[in-house]
Each structure stands twice: as structure tokens, then as C-alpha cells.
Design a protein around this motif. Sequence first.
Motif: not given
Length: 225
Positions: A100-101, A103-104
Motif C-alpha cells: 500500500r505504501a 503504491r502510494a
Amino acid sequence: MAGLASLVLADARFPGGGHVHSGGLEEAAERGLVTGTASLHAFLRGRLRTAGRVAACAAAAAAHPSGPDRLGALDAALDARTPSLAQREASRAQGRAALRAVRAAWPSPALDALVAVHRRPHHPLLVGVVVGAAGEPPAAAARCVGYLAVSGPASAAVRLLGLDPFAVNAAIVALGDDLDAVTDEAAALAGGDPGDLPAPGAPLLDLMAESHVHHHRERVRLFAS
């Protein structure tokens, strides 16, 4: 900015879930195999030259320009070089936690291709793909992953054994030549056949990883692995 991705990913503050993994240090401490700075240094050096070497070479290969087929081959190669189910699960759990981190911060088609291979990518492959997509060389990915292979367990040792953090950091610095050797090898192999990546064995780490999972079911441990 070239050069930043590998630094951020190696930073303990990066929200990638690495803080819940000890790289086998918790089990080693429980068994009395690591009791102080000297035994910690020996543990870290052994881990870097085995599991860390495998992970660093996989990361460097993933940082090399790759298509979906090669990423799939790298995923299979890393699975084959990680005989312990517990260690494979820990790698994928950390990869999933960091996804998630990542991808951000670094969205890219290469990252999408890796997730298409497996929705829970191995952490070294995730790091490699991100570092490569950010424009850094395979050596940067290898160095990042090699460093994480020792910095995570070192941090765990401070928490578990109450070791002097200055002495622990000195033990990490003393591994500089070993990390250089792992990085150089990984960079040299980055563009080759995934089947040719090194596969050094670490039976004790494998056994302790499996034992940790068993003991974690019986009573809560501080670390997931």
C-alpha cells in the motif's frame, strides 16, 4: 529523484511492516544462541551471507528491466530458494504490508505486473521492482535488501535483549565488507537467468523459523517471525 527510493525503503520509519519481523532473531535469543553483541554480530553475518544474499540477488534481478514472464520466474526462483514455509510466508506478508505504501509513493506498470504474478509479492522482489522503476540500478536494490536483512534483526536484538544500541550499530557497520560483496555479486547476476541465482542454504534459520511459528501459536511472541 534517483537514489531516493532505496534510501526510503531502507529507512526504519517506512510503513512497510518490517518492525514486526525479527528475521529469526527472536527464536535465536529464546534458544540462547544470541546473548550479546559478539553473538549478534555472528548471527547477522551468517544471515547476510545466506538468506540476505538470496534476497539481495532476487531484488537486484527484479530491479533489472523485466517483463511479466521474468517476474514470474523470479517469484518461483525465490520460492525455491526459501525452503521454509514460515520464511516464505514472512516474506510475502512483509511484501503485502509494504504494498500500500509503495503504491502510494511509486505507482508504476512494473509494480502492477509484479502484483499480477502474485497478490502477495515477495518483499525483495517488491523492493527491486520499485527501485528499478525509480531509475536506480540493481546494485541499489541489492544493497537496500541486504541492509534490511541485518538491520531488522539488529533492531529486534535491542528490544529483546536490551543490548547497547551503540554497540549494535557498530556491529552492523562492521558488516560493510560483507554487504559490499553481496551487493557486487547481486549486481553482476541481475540480468541473468533467474535459475542461476545463488541458493546458499541456512538450515538453522529455516528450522528456527518453523519453530517460531509453532511457539507463536502457543504463546504470544513480540515478533511475527
